[in-house]
Design an enzyme around this catalytic site. Structure first.
Site, PDB file in Angstrom:
ATOM      1  N   TRP A 114       6.544   2.279 -20.522  1.00 34.36           N
ATOM      2  CA  TRP A 114       6.326   1.050 -21.296  1.00 34.36           C
ATOM      3  C   TRP A 114       5.719   1.312 -22.663  1.00 34.36           C
ATOM      4  O   TRP A 114       6.148   0.741 -23.669  1.00 34.36           O
ATOM      5  CB  TRP A 114       5.495   0.041 -20.495  1.00 34.36           C
ATOM      6  CG  TRP A 114       6.308  -0.557 -19.389  1.00 34.36           C
ATOM      7  CD1 TRP A 114       6.130  -0.379 -18.048  1.00 34.36           C
ATOM      8  CD2 TRP A 114       7.480  -1.381 -19.518  1.00 34.36           C
ATOM      9  NE1 TRP A 114       7.112  -1.048 -17.347  1.00 34.36           N
ATOM     10  CE2 TRP A 114       7.945  -1.670 -18.215  1.00 34.36           C
ATOM     11  CE3 TRP A 114       8.189  -1.909 -20.603  1.00 34.36           C
ATOM     12  CZ2 TRP A 114       9.080  -2.455 -17.970  1.00 34.36           C
ATOM     13  CZ3 TRP A 114       9.314  -2.696 -20.358  1.00 34.36           C
ATOM     14  CH2 TRP A 114       9.742  -2.966 -19.069  1.00 34.36           C
ATOM     15  N   ASP A 189      -1.699  -3.289 -23.818  1.00 35.65           N
ATOM     16  CA  ASP A 189      -0.748  -3.984 -22.955  1.00 35.65           C
ATOM     17  C   ASP A 189      -1.351  -4.006 -21.548  1.00 35.65           C
ATOM     18  O   ASP A 189      -1.473  -2.978 -20.900  1.00 35.65           O
ATOM     19  CB  ASP A 189       0.593  -3.241 -22.974  1.00 35.65           C
ATOM     20  CG  ASP A 189       1.619  -3.861 -22.020  1.00 35.65           C
ATOM     21  OD1 ASP A 189       1.289  -4.850 -21.339  1.00 35.65           O
ATOM     22  OD2 ASP A 189       2.756  -3.346 -21.972  1.00 35.65           O
ATOM     23  N   LYS A 213       3.245 -10.454 -13.210  1.00 39.21           N
ATOM     24  CA  LYS A 213       2.735  -9.533 -12.191  1.00 39.21           C
ATOM     25  C   LYS A 213       1.574 -10.213 -11.462  1.00 39.21           C
ATOM     26  O   LYS A 213       1.675 -10.592 -10.323  1.00 39.21           O
ATOM     27  CB  LYS A 213       2.237  -8.233 -12.824  1.00 39.21           C
ATOM     28  CG  LYS A 213       3.104  -7.677 -13.932  1.00 39.21           C
ATOM     29  CD  LYS A 213       4.410  -7.126 -13.457  1.00 39.21           C
ATOM     30  CE  LYS A 213       5.085  -6.322 -14.564  1.00 39.21           C
ATOM     31  NZ  LYS A 213       6.387  -5.826 -14.176  1.00 39.21           N
TER      32      LYS A 213
END
Lengths: 388, 388
Positions: A114, A189, A213
């Site tokens: 990511w 993040d 999530k």
């Protein structure tokens, strides 16, 4: 008409992830008739009083749960992490230009797929980027984080921000520290571990976290920004310097000024955030959730560690994620058998990310300790059966 | 536990708009347990087979209902119309560069506040723009569209696209024609009238439509693109020409290549689209819906026209919208009284947009003829009471 009941799932998917059943039940009712308005929460105008209340209350709940200081503001954007990757450089560089009169460098820590994607997008858009650490270069694979003192040092006064991904969902790597440099903004993040544990928000310039999530449905992303960073150079100043602009719907000062409703905010999706946060508070808040999450992860890692010849863990112990436990299984056909037997026991969502293979058990907030206990029992059982 | 029932609302809000009650009831159940998976449709992985099926089926339903030819493709983005305003110029100019080796102009028809916003964003981002018509300049207000032959003519081979907003939600203006020029792509914002009537999709280079009026919840936008336009110049070519790039999550070729799931697609929101389209087909498809919509609008305009001294209509007859009927009421305090009495009769969402004031009755697909009949009765009753 069928009912709104369900058996609590034992679901370990990496996201979109499961949500508490009680939250979904309330959301289902509110989808049809919200607060006795005769209309569902997804049908009301985003500029109506009840919609504004949903947004404001959700912001307040984030502020309360994360103890967000008055120096910081919360806002919401559509689009998930990928939109964040694109919106962070133009906004943060615009803030840097405002303060320093010149564009700053975008510094990235690459510790998994990511953060790598985020770095690549900043480069693609034409920002001046540098890499402070790259786990794949250092270790040949993602699964560790270089000691902070070995990172390349960014230069204060020339660096707009240091970006890192606190929890790499695909690779199962979670930061045990915050990469802070004096005089440089930290951008994180937190898509896959926001609200999983306490964090000192004052240390961050910007936090970005997709909801899907720990905190809600796909379709909304939470941002927490240091208010000082909302001061940006003008579009004309930026154009003159060749700095690409953020699309207006992701121009942070515009979004904040309009209380996250410059464009139509998906109110139903925000409402679910609100219900998840209320549920989290009712269950004891972040402290209780953090303890629960640590317990869940410890139990599973302990079980896997008992069978080191069978279960291979690509992540170094010091940076193991409490959210995403990744492992492979040694032996011809055993991974397929593990998944098949798990499914028979109603343990679902355990297959690893297509880019890395193997197994991944995501232990997000809504995954119960009971589900983890069932998984641990199965890991032990399977471990015994295939060890000699 | 409360029930999933509700009385059908008489709701005329401009969007987010009401949805059919039966659609919301099914969505509520699917939020908790979708297709007997034991998980809700918002909790499954966006890369799982059932999620891909939701996306594919929704695309197929759009293709069927709108008779989309094989030359065109359907895809979805988060972010609504405003994100469309920002993503259209970089994508369409990139297609133009691929074909012509140089950037093209972005030509806009400004016929209301939404097309104006779209034009302003293209200018802001640094694209070379021109205005073909501006109703406010031509008529002193938005409420009419200049005859097509009076528009400034764009130059084929130099113009990347002609952009217009087919239905201006705020101003109640709907195009009675498609502004086609030989050899120039037409780009249309159909956010507030997609699926309200038949349209010849083959005429368009690109259609963009936010879901939250006729087809779903806020949070997803439908795009229909001519496949040839997915051929774009490379990022490096565009950078060399000084053309700003689209953020990767709104880079149309990337989105299409990944079946709208390059980033996490909000599956619950797409699922609602699917249910709305299935419901539309069950009720007779687009032809039946178009006739119904024409009837609804005609009835309301006819009632308003009966009391021309009381109800003032700012929109010229030839360009009146079937979706958003706007009017003001002459006489001190009468607008407030109209709204108050309407509310007593459970007729809601009639207040005009904050930027223009007055009244606005939005007659989107989900608004029943019965609701419109009740509104017409009230308009007549109020008209009689305040005319002499």
């Amino acid at each position: 008409m069928a009912s709104l009941d369900r058996e609590d799932p034992n679901y370990f998917g990496a996201g979109p992830a499961m949500l508490p059943t009680s939250v979904l039940q309330q959301a289902a009712l509110d989808l049809i008739n919200y607060d006795n308005l005769g209309l569902g929460v997804g049908e009301i105008s985003h500029r109506s009083a009840p919609a504004i209340e949903v947004v404001d209350e959700t912001k307040q709940l984030f502020k309360k749960l994360l103890e967000i200081p008055d120096t910081h503001e919360v806002f919401f954007l559509q689009g998930g992490g990928t939109t964040g990757f694109s919106s962070i450089p133009p906004n943060l560089v615009a803030s840097f230009v405002k303060k320093h009169g010149k564009p700053g460098k975008c510094a990235y820590a690459i510790t998994g797929s990511w953060s790598k994607k985020s770095y690549e997008e900043a480069v693609r858009l034409g920002f001046y980027c540098e890499v402070l650490t790259d786990s794949k270069k250092a270790y040949g694979k993602f699964g560790d984080i270089e000691p902070f003192e070995q990172w390349k040092k960014p230069t204060p006064g020339e660096t707009a921000y240091v970006y890192y991904c606190d929890n790499e969902t695909v690779n199962g790597v979670e930061f045990p520290f915050i990469p802070e440099y004096e005089g440089i903004e930290v951008v994180a993040d937190l898509s896959s571990n926001i609200l999983s544990r306490k964090m000192d928000i004052s240390k961050f310039g910007l936090i970005m976290a997709g909801a899907q999530k720990n905190v809600g449905l796909a379709g909304i992303t939470i941002y927490i920004i240091k208010k000082a960073l909302l001061e940006q150079a003008t579009d004309d100043e930026l154009k003159a310097l060749g700095v690409p602009l953020a699309p207006i719907a992701t121009h942070y000062p515009t979004v904040v000024k309009n209380n996250s409703a410059y464009n139509t905010i998906p109110i139903f999706t925000v409402h679910i955030l609100k219900l998840v946060l209320q549920n989290l508070i009712a269950k004891g808040g972040l402290e209780a959730q953090e303890q629960l999450n640590k317990r869940k992860a410890s139990k599973l890692y302990a079980a896997l560690d008992q069978y080191p010849k069978l279960y291979k863990q690509p992540v170094s112990k010091g940076v193991r994620s409490d959210m995403n436990v990744v492992f492979t299984i040694e032996g011809e056909g055993l991974e397929a058998e593990f998944l098949k037997l798990a499914k028979e026991k109603k343990l679902d969502g355990l297959k690893g990310h297509r880019s890395v293979g193997g197994m991944r058990a995501s232990l997000y907030n809504a995954v119960t300790e009971h589900s983890v206990d069932l998984l641990v029992d199965f890991v032990n059982e399977f471990g015994k059966a295939h060890s000699n």
